[in-house]
Design an enzyme around this catalytic site. Sequence first.
Site, PDB file in Angstrom:
ATOM      1  N   GLU A 207       0.879  -1.176   0.000  1.00  0.00           N
ATOM      2  CA  GLU A 207       0.000   0.000   0.000  1.00  0.00           C
ATOM      3  C   GLU A 207       0.909   1.216   0.000  1.00  0.00           C
ATOM      4  OE1 GLU A 207      -3.178   0.044  -0.282  1.00  0.00           O
ATOM      5  OE2 GLU A 207      -3.639  -2.068   0.046  1.00  0.00           O
TER       6      GLU A 207
ATOM      7  N   CYS B 228      -2.240   9.432   2.347  1.00  0.00           N
ATOM      8  CA  CYS B 228      -1.907   8.768   1.070  1.00  0.00           C
ATOM      9  C   CYS B 228      -2.970   9.038   0.024  1.00  0.00           C
ATOM     10  CB  CYS B 228      -1.720   7.272   1.292  1.00  0.00           C
ATOM     11  SG  CYS B 228      -3.135   6.505   2.072  1.00  0.00           S
TER      12      CYS B 228
HETATM   13  P1  NAD Z   1       8.516   4.795   4.310  1.00  0.00           P
HETATM   14  O1  NAD Z   1       8.511   4.005   3.051  1.00  0.00           O
HETATM   15  O2  NAD Z   1       9.654   5.721   4.541  1.00  0.00           O
HETATM   16  O3  NAD Z   1       8.491   3.843   5.591  1.00  0.00           O
HETATM   17  C1  NAD Z   1       7.442   2.944   5.822  1.00  0.00           C
HETATM   18  C2  NAD Z   1       7.920   1.837   6.723  1.00  0.00           C
HETATM   19  O4  NAD Z   1       8.893   1.059   6.038  1.00  0.00           O
HETATM   20  C3  NAD Z   1       8.576   2.303   8.021  1.00  0.00           C
HETATM   21  O5  NAD Z   1       8.150   1.459   9.059  1.00  0.00           O
HETATM   22  C4  NAD Z   1      10.065   2.100   7.735  1.00  0.00           C
HETATM   23  O6  NAD Z   1      10.840   1.894   8.902  1.00  0.00           O
HETATM   24  C5  NAD Z   1      10.032   0.862   6.878  1.00  0.00           C
HETATM   25  N1  NAD Z   1      11.198   0.672   6.013  1.00  0.00           N
HETATM   26  C6  NAD Z   1      12.043   1.611   5.507  1.00  0.00           C
HETATM   27  N2  NAD Z   1      12.972   1.014   4.726  1.00  0.00           N
HETATM   28  C7  NAD Z   1      12.711  -0.313   4.725  1.00  0.00           C
HETATM   29  C8  NAD Z   1      13.297  -1.446   4.086  1.00  0.00           C
HETATM   30  N3  NAD Z   1      14.360  -1.329   3.279  1.00  0.00           N
HETATM   31  N4  NAD Z   1      12.755  -2.671   4.298  1.00  0.00           N
HETATM   32  C9  NAD Z   1      11.656  -2.802   5.094  1.00  0.00           C
HETATM   33  N5  NAD Z   1      11.068  -1.779   5.742  1.00  0.00           N
HETATM   34  C10 NAD Z   1      11.584  -0.533   5.554  1.00  0.00           C
HETATM   35  O7  NAD Z   1       7.119   5.546   4.336  1.00  0.00           O
HETATM   36  P2  NAD Z   1       6.574   6.577   5.422  1.00  0.00           P
HETATM   37  O8  NAD Z   1       7.272   7.873   5.208  1.00  0.00           O
HETATM   38  O9  NAD Z   1       6.582   5.982   6.770  1.00  0.00           O
HETATM   39  O10 NAD Z   1       5.045   6.714   4.988  1.00  0.00           O
HETATM   40  C11 NAD Z   1       4.596   7.641   4.058  1.00  0.00           C
HETATM   41  C12 NAD Z   1       4.225   6.953   2.765  1.00  0.00           C
HETATM   42  O11 NAD Z   1       3.231   5.970   3.036  1.00  0.00           O
HETATM   43  C13 NAD Z   1       3.597   7.887   1.763  1.00  0.00           C
HETATM   44  O12 NAD Z   1       4.104   7.613   0.472  1.00  0.00           O
HETATM   45  C14 NAD Z   1       2.122   7.533   1.845  1.00  0.00           C
HETATM   46  O13 NAD Z   1       1.395   7.848   0.694  1.00  0.00           O
HETATM   47  C15 NAD Z   1       2.177   6.069   2.090  1.00  0.00           C
HETATM   48  N6  NAD Z   1       0.924   5.582   2.677  1.00  0.00           N
HETATM   49  C16 NAD Z   1       0.131   4.764   1.929  1.00  0.00           C
HETATM   50  C17 NAD Z   1      -1.074   4.310   2.430  1.00  0.00           C
HETATM   51  C18 NAD Z   1      -1.953   3.383   1.639  1.00  0.00           C
HETATM   52  O14 NAD Z   1      -2.819   2.760   2.237  1.00  0.00           O
HETATM   53  N7  NAD Z   1      -1.786   3.252   0.339  1.00  0.00           N
HETATM   54  C19 NAD Z   1      -1.475   4.695   3.714  1.00  0.00           C
HETATM   55  C20 NAD Z   1      -0.652   5.531   4.448  1.00  0.00           C
HETATM   56  C21 NAD Z   1       0.556   5.953   3.925  1.00  0.00           C
END
Ligand code: NAD
Length: 503
Positions: A246, A280
């Site tokens: 997501e 998002c």
């Molecule tokens: P992010 O990708 O920076 O981090 C998300 C999670 O992934 C965190 O827990 C982080 O620690 C982890 N992570 C980072 N690198 C990783 C790796 N290499 N392997 C595994 N895990 C890793 O995103 P964010 O800044 O926390 O969230 C914002 C983003 O989330 C925005 O793009 C937003 O649109 C999206 N979002 C999508 C939805 C949806 O339902 N489609 C809902 C909410 C947020």
Amino acid sequence: MSATDTASIDDQAAALTSVNPATGEAIASYKIDDEDSVRAAVATARTAAATWGALTYAERKKHLLRWGSKLVAKSDELCALIHAENGKPVDDAFLELMLALEHIKWAASNAEKVLKPKKITPGALMANFSAHLEQRPLGVIGIIGPWNYPVYTPNGSIAYALAAGNAVVFKPSEYSTGIGNFVARCFAEANPELPDGVFVTVNGFGATGAALVRAGVDKVAFTGSAATGKKIMASAAETLTPVLLECGGKDAVIVAADADIKAAADAVAWGATANSGQTCAGVERVYVDKSIADEFIAEVKRILTDVKPGSDDKAHYGPMTMPSQIDIVRRHIEDALKNGGKAVLGGPESIKGAFIEPVVIVDADESSAAVCEETFGPTVTIRTVDGVDEAVRLANDSTFGLGSAVYSRKQGLEIARRLRAGATSVNSVLAFAAISGLPFGGSGDSGIGRIHGAPGLLEFTRPHSIAVQKFTIPGMALLSYTRTDRTMKLLRKIVPLIHGRAK
Ligand code: NAD
């Protein structure tokens, strides 16, 4: 800037300190889980999954609803923690919790109906068989969450994975570690008779998430940026571990000539700036018919002039949770203004530290970053179009495909059906996310798979097809070397009757 800018690693103690984004004050520290402790958590969850997965749907429903009640009982404490760790107003925190509770209840109450064994018609040639389709839990689901809706968003996977009979190992975002652990603790406190490990957390930065992907889980459910989603999918591919991704969005709203202008402006103003625009499926782009554009833009500006960020009781929304996002928002505003955009409200000066006032930009070039990339800030671009066809073409011209909205008195549903998006609200914004039975998810850079609704339960199961031979038909042993020439002659007569009569 790395994701460590407010949540910092203390190398000596290998700890993660969560920080109030409005004040910079430390809230709490958490031990970072390394590869070994993540594997240990998955092992505990695997043992618990055997017990949890063997319960009846009614028993799991009871445990899930008790968890919901515990969250309600502790809602003041939880909402205060969400306000402190994420920055959003307490009332917004409560609304987020309310939506999560709706989903917990829906998943708990509908799992049996969606997942119970189904009898399948075997077809004329296999009429001596009964056929059964059964959905089995996958086992242990690794869930990696973001910080923007730290309860609601991961819950879209957690509640549905649990309701389908799986154990969950959850890695909350480093910006919402306290909130993630609070929610998991409530599950354990509400259900002391369950074994440890049905729903547990592991804490840390990206490395801990990466370790969870490699830890032998049966599926990874990730919510976050498209860039991280791609890394997770590549890593999961090594073990053919399935993924649910997501990711981000660049959601468009179409405001047609026959729209209720005031209602559309009200929804766009809120959808673009609520939660500091860190949604998002928030409103990022608007395509408005030229016949009503001036009135619509003036109304959006009028509403947002009085909307203010802050950390007090009167604030409409809070600070940017993740400091590195502030530079992205600034870059998008500056790029849009360089590329034909006119700021009708605010501009680069609206960025006041972690707090960003609403910014409305009109007619920026469609190739500018503010129109193409996810901004994730309290800004919106509005473009005047020559009717619905142009609006649909521009709305669909995006690498993302998550949410969308249409304002039109007469053709809302018709326009909605033309949009390349996972979900569309008509004469509203974001309504689909609050209707538990509707699946939510996207395509392209917005991800793969669906949370919520029946598809959101099926994501966390594997279908098991069972064919039972009830009796043998003399002379019709098709799956055997005893098959005779007579059988083949008969089949050559029957097959044209079944399949060869279409004109
Ligand atoms: P992010 O990708 O920076 O981090 C998300 C999670 O992934 C965190 O827990 C982080 O620690 C982890 N992570 C980072 N690198 C990783 C790796 N290499 N392997 C595994 N895990 C890793 O995103 P964010 O800044 O926390 O969230 C914002 C983003 O989330 C925005 O793009 C937003 O649109 C999206 N979002 C999508 C939805 C949806 O339902 N489609 C809902 C909410 C947020």
